[in-house]
Every structure is written in C-alpha cells, then in structure tokens.
Design an enzyme around this catalytic site. Structure first.
Site, short mmCIF file in Angstrom:
data_model
loop_
_atom_site.label_atom_id
_atom_site.label_comp_id
_atom_site.label_asym_id
_atom_site.label_seq_id
_atom_site.Cartn_x
_atom_site.Cartn_y
_atom_site.Cartn_z
N GLU A 1 -18.27 -31.22 -108.22
CA GLU A 1 -16.77 -31.83 -108.67
C GLU A 1 -16.81 -33.35 -108.47
OE1 GLU A 1 -16.39 -30.50 -104.31
OE2 GLU A 1 -17.67 -29.73 -106.04
N CYS B 1 -20.62 -24.92 -102.02
CA CYS B 1 -20.93 -25.18 -100.91
C CYS B 1 -20.58 -24.04 -99.79
CB CYS B 1 -19.98 -26.21 -100.41
SG CYS B 1 -21.13 -27.36 -98.86
N HIS C 1 -22.08 -30.29 -104.69
CA HIS C 1 -20.72 -30.43 -105.05
C HIS C 1 -20.80 -30.80 -106.49
CE1 HIS C 1 -18.29 -29.75 -101.21
NE2 HIS C 1 -19.42 -30.07 -100.78
#
Length: 509
Positions: free
Chosen positions: A169, A79, A167
C-alpha cells in the site's frame, strides 16, 4: 447491494492507506477492528488483514477469528496479517537477523501466481517489520523472495489465501497497487464500480429515502467537507436544507464575506451570523490552547443552537464527518488519546435533540474532493486548504486581542495571496502564519524597533495524518518576508517553520 472488501485493522499506521489504495482502484472497502468482524453477507468479496505494531510472538498480540473467512473468502494478509497466518497454522515466526526496514527488491517472483501477475522480476517493495517468517506450514508455498528474505510472499494451496511480508500500500512499493488490483479485481472479482458519480447517485437516493420531507440544518465552515455535504443534501432535499455560517472573528481576512457570497451563488439557503464580538469577548485574557478550543467550541454551539431554533420543525443536524473521523472513533485501541480538542459541531445533536445525518462518513478527504468535482462545485472551494475550526485563535500564541487578530489576518493574507500568484498554492496542502509571543529587535530607517515575530508554515500531506514541510523557493520566501515587514506595521521579523509531522504537529497549538 454495494460490493466491498473488508480490511481488518490490527493497529497499523498504514491501515487507512490500504483502504485508500483499494478505493483508488474504484473498489469500495471498509475498515473494522480485528476483533469486530462484521457480518459477512453476499456483498463482501474478500478480506485483507493489516499490519500491526505488535509481534505475533507477543503475549498480548491481537488474535482474529478467521473461522468464517479463511478458506471461504479470498484472503490477503499484509505484514502482521501474513505472519499471523504462518504462525497460527503451524509455521514459525522469529526475530529478524537481517535488516527488514525500508526498500528491498524482489529476487524471485512466481509468474504463475494470480496475486503477482504483471509484477517485475526486481520490483521494489517496502519492508517494515522486526520479525520474519522462517518456516511456512506444509500447505503454504513461497511465491516471492528478496535476497535477504525467503518468504516475501506466499499462497496457501487449495485456498484463495495469500500473505505478503512487505507493504504493497505504500508509495515505495512501486508495483504495490498492481498487486492490490490483482487481489481485489482478478481474485475477488470486484467490478470497480465505486466512482464519484455512482456515490453521488446512490447517496442522493439514500438521503431522499432517509430524510423525506423533514427539515435539516447544517453548519458551514467554508471548507471542503461541509461544502460538499451541503451540495449533496441540497441535491436531495432542496429548500428543506438550511445552512448556518458563523463568523467567529477568527477567520481569514475577508473570508466571511467572500465565502458567504460564493455559497449564495451555489443556490444554497445560507444564514450568515456575525458573532465576532461575542467570541473575542469570551476569549479575552485566555492563553491556554486547550481552553481556547473549548471556549470556541462552546460559544459556537450556543450561537448555532440559537440560530437553528429560529427555523421551525428542524428534525436533522447534518455534519461533514469524513471516514478517518469514523475510523478513529472505533479504532483497535478505542478512540486515540486526545492530542487536541477538535472544533466541529460535537455536542450539538444532544443539546438540540436532533437526529444526525453524515453524507460523507464513508469518504476519505481526497474522495470528498472528487465527489465535489462530480457535483460541479467550484475549484475555488474544492482546492481550499484545510483551516482549523478554532481559526486564528490557535495561530496566535498567548492571549487573543482584536488587534492581534487584525495583524495576523494581514500577514496571512500576504502569504496566501503570494502562494496563489506564484502558482505554489496547489502544491501546498495547508499553509498559514503563526503570531509568536516574542518581540525582537530590528532596525527601520535610523530607528531601532521592538516588534513582533511571525512564523510561516506550509506543509505537504494527503490527509493531515503525516505532513512534510514544503521546500518553498528562497526567492519566494525573501519576497514574502519583505512584503510582510514593509506592509504590516508591528512585524519586524519573519521565520519559516521546517518541522515535519511527526514529531511536530501542523498547527502550533
């Protein structure tokens, strides 16, 4: 030397989540503020740049020094990290003109890319940014796009450098863990040897080397962190560890006795201190939540210090500090604003002139539990819900009396035992009851009553940083409510708290 991945933090709410995902792949990693890059010795296998609440176009946007990283070590920008590299090395980042928050699907995936190996054509990813990369520098190549965004991921030619505008994660990026695994295992060459067993083995050795034959004192709370810290230390130094468990009169019903018994069954050398009257005496007439916390913290330090001084030649104070506490204290913006004073053993090392040992300060909460299992600690302790340091003091809104504590202990006991009997306890991260400073009208038999209101609270979370209220079954709530009102004199109304964190907090005070 433990191999590791370094994560540079630009203030993103997701930075800790990147670290946790990397560790789930059994690869060790550490988080540092973007402006405090550690020495990049041979143990560092790669670097990840986190997201950020800033835009790269902001005047005060964080600017890292990548001179010793980019082109030398594998590098992944997530990001903000991806946008920073595009912006800084000759590309263009501009405000988004299409929606770039929430779920999206990849429309193009470069199947030859090492980073995206095994990623499906229409894989779901999670976007969360107000800017977008509109033009890449010359030697940057697109490796993934969505229908709305051309540059969802890129790589730099002739470098092991990558960028993701989404993202990987977060849970909503369904193959995000695969992408991170591709980076840390295949690209960085990490050997996935960071396991609970390896942690126990290396930590016990380090503790033996560090402490030698010195004596250590540890404050036990009955919780997971202090219990695992105690067993690790006991494994390393045996009888040279003394644990102190203080009853502040604000624990759950019967908790002091049962926890003390379970510790002794584990072979730990534990001193139990009954300080109920002292704590309740000092809290008499106090209603302000922050004042309550400070009184409890101060009295705990005084009681603990007094008991510890009875042990001869103590050199070390052990604490159950875990990694989120460490990250918080060295965050990008410095320690974050105090939402509440934490009651652990803050202030003790200075007062007692002891050196500090923190065997768990590299672990997240879920890792502490896994290490506990590797140490064969009972599930009764490892599965325990977190319980606030100030105990029931911050679940009694208003002033505290022995009568209010006794009433809340009874209500709390019914709620927690009901969760266990119904098989719901392990689905809940933390549960408790709050005694409200409100009395309501009720009817019992033919008489009107004017009695107390209690609020039940049950939340789901992984680390307490965010939490959602648990959708407990209506019939369960009805049963618990009836039990409480019928069995606890002084309560005639039960409510259920359905607020999440944020905007609410888990505790009411």
């Amino acid at each position: 030397m433990q191999e590791k991945i370094i994560i540079l933090d630009f203030g993103s709410q997701y930075t800790q989540l990147i670290a946790r995902r990397v560790r789930e792949i059994n690869v060790y990693c550490e988080i540092y503020p973007f402006n405090k890059v550690p020495e990049l010795d041979g143990s560092v296998k790669g670097v990840i740049l986190s997201g950020s609440p800033f835009s790269v176009r902001d005047e005060n946007a964080p600017v890292p020094d990548l001179s010793k990283i980019k082109g030398r070590l594998p590098l992944l920008g997530v990001c903000y990290g991806a946008q920073y590299m595009a912006h800084n090395y000759g590309g263009e980042v501009a405000p988004s003109d299409s929606r770039e928050y929430g779920r999206a699907n990849l429309a193009y995936v470069d199947k030859k890319s090492d980073l995206l190996k095994g990623v499906s054509d229409h894989s779901q990813v999670w976007m969360s940014h107000g800017d977008t990369i509109v033009r890449l520098p010359e030697n940057f190549k697109i490796i993934a796009s969505t229908e709305d965004i051309d540059v969802a991921a890129y790589r730099i030619e002739d470098e092991v450098t990558y960028g993701l505008q989404f993202h990987p994660e977060v849970y909503h990026s369904t193959e995000g863990k695969q992408i991170l695994k591709n980076f840390v295992v295949d690209i960085c060459g990490c050997s996935q040897d960071w396991t609970p067993d390896s942690f126990v083995e290396s930590t016990v050795k380090e503790l033996k080397d560090k402490i030698g034959n010195d004596k250590v004192v540890l404050g036990l709370s009955g919780g997971v962190d202090s219990s695992v810290a105690a067993v690790l230390l006991h494994k390393a130094i045996g009888k040279n560890l003394t644990c102190i468990f203080v009853d502040n009169g604000l624990l759950r019903k019967g908790e002091y006795e049962t926890v003390l018994e379970s510790y002794k069954g584990m072979g730990l050398n534990v001193i139990g201190v009954d300080a109920k009257d002292r704590f309740l005496g000092e809290l008499n007439g106090v209603s302000d939540p922050e004042t309550k916390r400070k009184i409890i913290g101060r009295v705990f330090i005084e009681v603990f210090d007094s008991e510890a001084h009875k042990i001869k030649d103590v050199k070390w104070l052990a604490q159950g500090t875990i990694y989120p506490d460490v990250i918080e204290s060295v965050s990008v913006n410095g320690p974050s604003a105090t939402i509440k004073s934490h009651h652990n053993v803050g202030g003790l090392p200075e007062k007692m002139h002891l050196k500090v040992v923190e065997p768990l300060n590299l672990l997240f909460k879920d890792e502490v539990r896994r290490v506990g299992r590797a140490l064969d600690i009972s599930q009764n302790i490892l599965g325990r819900h977190p319980f606030p340091g100030p105990g029931l003091a911050i679940r009694i809104l208003g002033d505290i009396t022995a009568e209010k504590v006794a009433l809340l202990q009874e209500v709390d006991h019914i709620f927690i035992e009901s969760l266990k009997k119904s098989g719901l306890y392990d689905d809940v991260w933390q549960a408790g009851v709050i005694l409200l400073p409100v009395q309501s009208v009720g009817v019992m038999g033919d008489e009107r009553t004017y009695e107390n209101v209690v609020a039940l609270r049950a939340v789901a979370s992984t680390d307490g940083m965010t939490a959602d209220w648990v959708h407990l079954p209506y019939d369960f709530l009805a049963r618990v409510s009836n039990d409480i009102i019928n069995k606890v004199k002084g309560v005639n109304r039960v409510v259920y708290d359905i607020s999440s964190k944020p905007p609410a907090t888990i505790e009411w005070e």
